[in-house]
Motif scaffolding. Sequence first.
Motif, PDB file in Angstrom:
ATOM      1  N   LYS A 188      -4.007  -1.989   8.278  1.00  0.00           N
ATOM      2  CA  LYS A 188      -4.342  -0.577   8.148  1.00  0.00           C
ATOM      3  C   LYS A 188      -4.304   0.087   9.511  1.00  0.00           C
ATOM      4  CE  LYS A 188      -7.694   2.538   5.981  1.00  0.00           C
ATOM      5  NZ  LYS A 188      -8.975   2.638   5.227  1.00  0.00           N
ATOM      6  N   GLY A 189      -3.749   1.290   9.549  1.00  0.00           N
ATOM      7  CA  GLY A 189      -3.665   2.039  10.792  1.00  0.00           C
ATOM      8  C   GLY A 189      -2.458   1.683  11.637  1.00  0.00           C
ATOM      9  N   THR A 190      -1.591   0.793  11.124  1.00  0.00           N
ATOM     10  CA  THR A 190      -0.354   0.427  11.822  1.00  0.00           C
ATOM     11  C   THR A 190       0.833   0.805  10.935  1.00  0.00           C
ATOM     12  OG1 THR A 190      -0.040  -1.796  10.898  1.00  0.00           O
ATOM     13  CG2 THR A 190      -1.585  -1.558  12.752  1.00  0.00           C
ATOM     14  N   PRO A 191       2.039   0.809  11.475  1.00  0.00           N
ATOM     15  CA  PRO A 191       3.212   1.122  10.660  1.00  0.00           C
ATOM     16  C   PRO A 191       3.371   0.215   9.443  1.00  0.00           C
ATOM     17  CG  PRO A 191       3.770   1.203  12.980  1.00  0.00           C
ATOM     18  CD  PRO A 191       2.388   0.653  12.906  1.00  0.00           C
ATOM     19  N   LYS A 192       2.875  -1.019   9.551  1.00  0.00           N
ATOM     20  CA  LYS A 192       3.008  -1.969   8.436  1.00  0.00           C
ATOM     21  C   LYS A 192       2.254  -1.514   7.194  1.00  0.00           C
ATOM     22  CE  LYS A 192       1.577  -5.093  11.320  1.00  0.00           C
ATOM     23  NZ  LYS A 192       1.103  -6.362  11.932  1.00  0.00           N
ATOM     24  N   GLU A 193       1.271  -0.624   7.385  1.00  0.00           N
ATOM     25  CA  GLU A 193       0.497  -0.124   6.246  1.00  0.00           C
ATOM     26  C   GLU A 193       1.378   0.624   5.254  1.00  0.00           C
ATOM     27  OE1 GLU A 193      -3.568   2.508   5.361  1.00  0.00           O
ATOM     28  OE2 GLU A 193      -2.540   2.679   7.293  1.00  0.00           O
ATOM     29  N   ASN A 194       2.531   1.132   5.724  1.00  0.00           N
ATOM     30  CA  ASN A 194       3.412   1.885   4.835  1.00  0.00           C
ATOM     31  C   ASN A 194       4.037   1.035   3.737  1.00  0.00           C
ATOM     32  OD1 ASN A 194       3.826   4.827   6.004  1.00  0.00           O
ATOM     33  ND2 ASN A 194       3.708   3.447   7.767  1.00  0.00           N
ATOM     34  N   ASN A 195       3.897  -0.272   3.837  1.00  0.00           N
ATOM     35  CA  ASN A 195       4.344  -1.131   2.739  1.00  0.00           C
ATOM     36  C   ASN A 195       3.561  -0.843   1.448  1.00  0.00           C
ATOM     37  OD1 ASN A 195       6.367  -2.645   4.056  1.00  0.00           O
ATOM     38  ND2 ASN A 195       4.850  -4.002   4.983  1.00  0.00           N
ATOM     39  N   LYS A 196       2.404  -0.223   1.580  1.00  0.00           N
ATOM     40  CA  LYS A 196       1.565   0.047   0.418  1.00  0.00           C
ATOM     41  C   LYS A 196       2.249   0.969  -0.585  1.00  0.00           C
ATOM     42  CE  LYS A 196      -0.789   4.075   2.447  1.00  0.00           C
ATOM     43  NZ  LYS A 196      -2.074   4.626   2.957  1.00  0.00           N
ATOM     44  N   PHE A 197       3.268   1.717  -0.144  1.00  0.00           N
ATOM     45  CA  PHE A 197       3.951   2.622  -1.066  1.00  0.00           C
ATOM     46  C   PHE A 197       4.875   1.867  -2.022  1.00  0.00           C
ATOM     47  CE2 PHE A 197       3.210   5.489   2.671  1.00  0.00           C
ATOM     48  CZ  PHE A 197       2.288   6.305   2.053  1.00  0.00           C
ATOM     49  N   GLY A 198       5.128   0.597  -1.761  1.00  0.00           N
ATOM     50  CA  GLY A 198       5.864  -0.234  -2.699  1.00  0.00           C
ATOM     51  C   GLY A 198       7.371  -0.190  -2.607  1.00  0.00           C
ATOM     52  N   PHE A 199       7.911   0.423  -1.553  1.00  0.00           N
ATOM     53  CA  PHE A 199       9.366   0.521  -1.427  1.00  0.00           C
ATOM     54  C   PHE A 199       9.952  -0.712  -0.752  1.00  0.00           C
ATOM     55  CE2 PHE A 199       7.983   5.019  -1.432  1.00  0.00           C
ATOM     56  CZ  PHE A 199       8.726   5.480  -2.510  1.00  0.00           C
ATOM     57  N   GLN A 200      11.269  -0.830  -0.833  1.00  0.00           N
ATOM     58  CA  GLN A 200      11.977  -1.873  -0.102  1.00  0.00           C
ATOM     59  C   GLN A 200      12.010  -1.524   1.384  1.00  0.00           C
ATOM     60  OE1 GLN A 200      15.797  -2.826  -1.850  1.00  0.00           O
ATOM     61  NE2 GLN A 200      14.936  -3.233  -3.865  1.00  0.00           N
ATOM     62  N   GLY A 201      12.641  -2.406   2.158  1.00  0.00           N
ATOM     63  CA  GLY A 201      12.562  -2.303   3.608  1.00  0.00           C
ATOM     64  C   GLY A 201      13.154  -1.060   4.221  1.00  0.00           C
ATOM     65  N   ILE A 202      14.333  -0.642   3.775  1.00  0.00           N
ATOM     66  CA  ILE A 202      14.976   0.522   4.393  1.00  0.00           C
ATOM     67  C   ILE A 202      14.126   1.759   4.187  1.00  0.00           C
ATOM     68  CG2 ILE A 202      17.054   1.963   4.452  1.00  0.00           C
ATOM     69  CD1 ILE A 202      18.653  -0.373   3.471  1.00  0.00           C
ATOM     70  N   GLU A 203      13.632   1.927   2.962  1.00  0.00           N
ATOM     71  CA  GLU A 203      12.793   3.087   2.661  1.00  0.00           C
ATOM     72  C   GLU A 203      11.502   3.053   3.473  1.00  0.00           C
ATOM     73  OE1 GLU A 203      15.858   3.061  -0.288  1.00  0.00           O
ATOM     74  OE2 GLU A 203      14.585   1.428   0.421  1.00  0.00           O
ATOM     75  N   THR A 204      10.861   1.881   3.513  1.00  0.00           N
ATOM     76  CA  THR A 204       9.595   1.768   4.242  1.00  0.00           C
ATOM     77  C   THR A 204       9.791   2.028   5.728  1.00  0.00           C
ATOM     78  OG1 THR A 204       8.865   0.105   2.633  1.00  0.00           O
ATOM     79  CG2 THR A 204       7.632   0.258   4.692  1.00  0.00           C
ATOM     80  N   GLN A 205      10.859   1.495   6.293  1.00  0.00           N
ATOM     81  CA  GLN A 205      11.125   1.718   7.711  1.00  0.00           C
ATOM     82  C   GLN A 205      11.373   3.195   8.005  1.00  0.00           C
ATOM     83  OE1 GLN A 205      14.704  -0.045   9.293  1.00  0.00           O
ATOM     84  NE2 GLN A 205      13.990   0.086  11.396  1.00  0.00           N
ATOM     85  N   ALA A 206      12.107   3.867   7.116  1.00  0.00           N
ATOM     86  CA  ALA A 206      12.409   5.287   7.332  1.00  0.00           C
ATOM     87  C   ALA A 206      11.163   6.152   7.215  1.00  0.00           C
ATOM     88  CB  ALA A 206      13.470   5.752   6.327  1.00  0.00           C
ATOM     89  N   ILE A 207      10.221   5.719   6.396  1.00  0.00           N
ATOM     90  CA  ILE A 207       8.951   6.446   6.282  1.00  0.00           C
ATOM     91  C   ILE A 207       8.085   6.178   7.510  1.00  0.00           C
ATOM     92  CG2 ILE A 207       6.797   6.628   4.968  1.00  0.00           C
ATOM     93  CD1 ILE A 207       8.507   5.865   2.455  1.00  0.00           C
TER      94      ILE A 207
END
Length: 457
Positions: A188-207
């Motif tokens: 939590k509080g790091t870029p890795k937290e964006n995995n919570k949205f459930g997307f694959q890698g390209i989408e998560t990285q772009a977010i």
Amino acid sequence: MTQQNFTKLTIGIVLILSTWACNPNANEPVQEGIDKELEKVLIAASSGKGKEFYMLPASIDFNKIPQDPKNPITADKVELGKLLFHETGLGMTPQKASSYQTYSCATCHHSKAGFQACVPQGMGEGGTGFGVSGETRTIKSDYKATEVDVQPIRTPSAMNAAYQPNMLWNGQFGATHFNENTQASWTKGTPKENNKFGFQGIETQAIAGQGVHRLGFNPNFFFNRPLYRDLYAKSFDLKTLNDPVQSVINVGLAIAAYERTLLSNEAAFQRWLKGEYSALSESQKQGAILFFGKAGCYQCHNGPSLANMEFHALGMSNLTEGSYGRNVVVNAGSEKAEHKGRGGFTGKAADMHKFKVPQLYNLKDSPFYGHGASFTTIESVIAYKNAAVPQNKNVPSSQLAKEFKPLQLTQDEIQNLTSFIKEGLYDPNLKRYVPQALPSGLAFPNNDAQSRKDLGF
């Protein structure tokens, strides 16, 4: 002409026409012995699937491009993403006002470098200059090393990323595939937290990348530019522009849709796969036979992008602070989690020093190789793998990949293998993925004063 000769001539013409009629492909390149040999090793390397296993789809053939079910690719979304990927106008949250709207996603992933950075360490905010292919980018005089937007690892390529469900050298982005059940690492509080949205890698990285790389979002930026507004409305609910979370997600989804179309499908090897047998030179064909045969490269570099979603330790050096020729690397201390590879994300001892297998197209566009930019030629990487003597003394031998062993290649074989990777896997027309201009009218991929001068804006 005698009647007899006329008759023979007539019969000859009839035979030629008959042959042509039965073989409408008679003018196509003839498959020679070496082509058949290459096709044979491709069949073996692909477990019987053959040439089609290695073919990249057309960039507009969305049905054949791997995509996230939660982010279906559409033409409007791709066009929106192409503009946003290059849009320096999104550089709205720099640490210093002097860098306002001077950088973009494409700053570190641009076409002239094969969607890499052409420097050992990609540099967003706080960087200046471009040169010819991004090679002269350096730190602005008003920035301290700690203020510049850089990562402690070499910028990976965005080419052929559609075949990577998890992104970055350690695969930390993406909620699916290898990252299923890794929620404990989504700090939590790091870029890795964006995995919570459930997307694959390209989408998560772009977010996540929008926050990491100090890109900002202002609804008026879209509302005041008809092209952006219209493309957004065709791709998403226009009302979400006023939602600070969903708007960032949607911008990321558009960028990801575009990135999935970045396919090196005009490379010579791709043309050979489609029957244009003269597309590869004799040396490149010999190199390909080695790649998919004796050299065993295909064991890790397989499939359409010549990569797989595995992580291996090859004992290569990490990116370190200091001089890399004309380039200077900063903020890359030895204790960085990124230097531990997959283990830096999962925390597992078995994953330490293991990095994701990279794709191999358009490597010659950016002369730094390995996660730590410790090689400057393709041939030197091949020679390293041929000798199988690790650079990094901190990598235990027990962690090294079983594939990392002496290959017993001759110098001629190394040259042929280099020719295949350097030239046979080179797509010369990546400019087709670049917009002619941005709705903002700003320069791209960079918009600082020196870059504008270098780019001719």
